[in-house]
Design an enzyme around this catalytic site. Structure first.
Site, PDB file in Angstrom:
ATOM      1  CB  SER A   1     -17.340  22.478  -1.049  1.00  0.00           C
ATOM      2  OG  SER A   1     -17.375  21.073  -1.232  1.00  0.00           O
TER       3      SER A   1
ATOM      4  CG  ASP B   1     -23.889  20.576   2.602  1.00  0.00           C
ATOM      5  OD1 ASP B   1     -23.303  19.533   2.888  1.00  0.00           O
ATOM      6  OD2 ASP B   1     -23.310  21.613   2.232  1.00  0.00           O
TER       7      ASP B   1
ATOM      8  CG  HIS C   1     -19.969  19.065   2.137  1.00  0.00           C
ATOM      9  ND1 HIS C   1     -21.068  19.739   1.643  1.00  0.00           N
ATOM     10  CD2 HIS C   1     -18.950  19.388   1.310  1.00  0.00           C
ATOM     11  CE1 HIS C   1     -20.711  20.411   0.567  1.00  0.00           C
ATOM     12  NE2 HIS C   1     -19.439  20.203   0.341  1.00  0.00           N
TER      13      HIS C   1
END
EC number: 3.4.21.89
Lengths: 140, 146
Positions: free
Chosen positions: B39, B105, B79
């Site tokens: 990701s 998210d 992230h």
């Protein structure tokens, strides 16, 4: 700017800001020296435009409006005009209305092939004052 | 044989001391993590190793890459912070998104949770080495290999 239910998350009514912007990064001969940043150990730059401002609710807010991945080898010049923000600019509350001090800054994250991950903020920034009233209709 | 066992024990306890020392020095409970998903591509790939710090006074700012755990889950997620709202007293809530993901998210957080807080953060990514963490992933996928 509108006051709309923040449909991306919390269900209260919050201010939603609409901003259009131009980004000019003249790498070949300017202060925005992307060419010199791309040395042998730089895999990519993660560029992002963020809006920073204060509101009654929160002393500091930062919202990323737009981002771009620039790989080594990509065209290092950026000539973007009339861009719309990639992400919805929701405030945590109603702090955008009448806010004269919203600052847009371009920053980038240097991703090396291996090693340290620095975050750099560009030296220029722009102030975007928000109006005192809400828009009722506007096609975005 | 006695000497060999003692030698081995020395090596193991030295390694443990170094690891514990790293935890103290970086302020993070997990100063080295392996990237588990794609990701954050093309910056990080599955198997890359990340070095984290988690100093209490380090402010969380938009654009930083953080490693966090969702309450109740053990898997660390790597992230980028895309939104922060910080109060005067330092209380901060923030939103994250993987570079390679279309959406933020919120779908990954707990049911009803819309923001992350400092307590959810394992650390901030300060440096990385590619591929090195692959060993851990292979061991996880093929337990026999362990």
């Amino acid at each position: 700017r509108k006051n709309v239910e923040d449909f991306t998350g919390p269900r209260e009514r919050s201010d939603l800001g609409f901003v259009t912007f131009d980004i000019t990064a003249d790498i070949l001969n300017g202060k925005n020296d992307f060419c010199s940043i791309f040395d042998w150990n730089v895999k990519q730059l993660f560029l992002y435009l963020s809006a920073e401002y204060s509101t009654k609710n929160n002393a500091l807010n930062q919202v990323v409006l737009w981002d771009k991945i620039m790989l080594r080898g990509d065209n290092p010049r950026l000539f973007l005009k009339d861009m719309k923000s990639k992400y919805f600019f929701f405030d945590d509350g109603n702090g955008l209305k009448g806010n004269r001090n919203v600052t847009l800054t371009l920053s980038w994250n240097v991703v090396p092939n291996a090693g340290i991950l620095p975050l750099v903020t560009g030296s220029g920034h722009v102030s975007v004052p928000f109006p005192d009233t809400y828009e009722t209709t506007k096609s975005y | 044989l006695y000497y060999q066992v003692l030698n081995f024990a020395m090596i193991v306890s030295s390694a443990l001391m170094i690891w514990k020392g790293l935890i103290v020095v970086t302020g993070s409970e997990s100063p080295i993590v392996v990237v588990l998903s794609g990701s954050m591509e093309p910056a990080f790939h599955r198997g890359d190793l990340l070095f984290l710090t988690n100093f209490h006074d380090d402010p969380i700012r938009a654009g930083e890459i953080v490693v966090f755990k969702v309450e109740g889950r053990d898997i660390p997620i790597v992230h980028r912070v895309i939104k922060i709202h910080e109060k005067e007293n330092g209380n901060i809530k923030f939103l994250t998104k993987g570079d390679n993901n279309e959406v933020d998210d919120r779908g990954l957080y707990k049911e009803g949770q819309n923001w992350l807080e400092k307590k959810d953060v394992v650390g901030r990514a300060r440096g990385f080495l590619p591929y090195v963490g692959m060993v851990t992933i292979i061991m996880n996928d093929y337990p026999k290999f362990k």
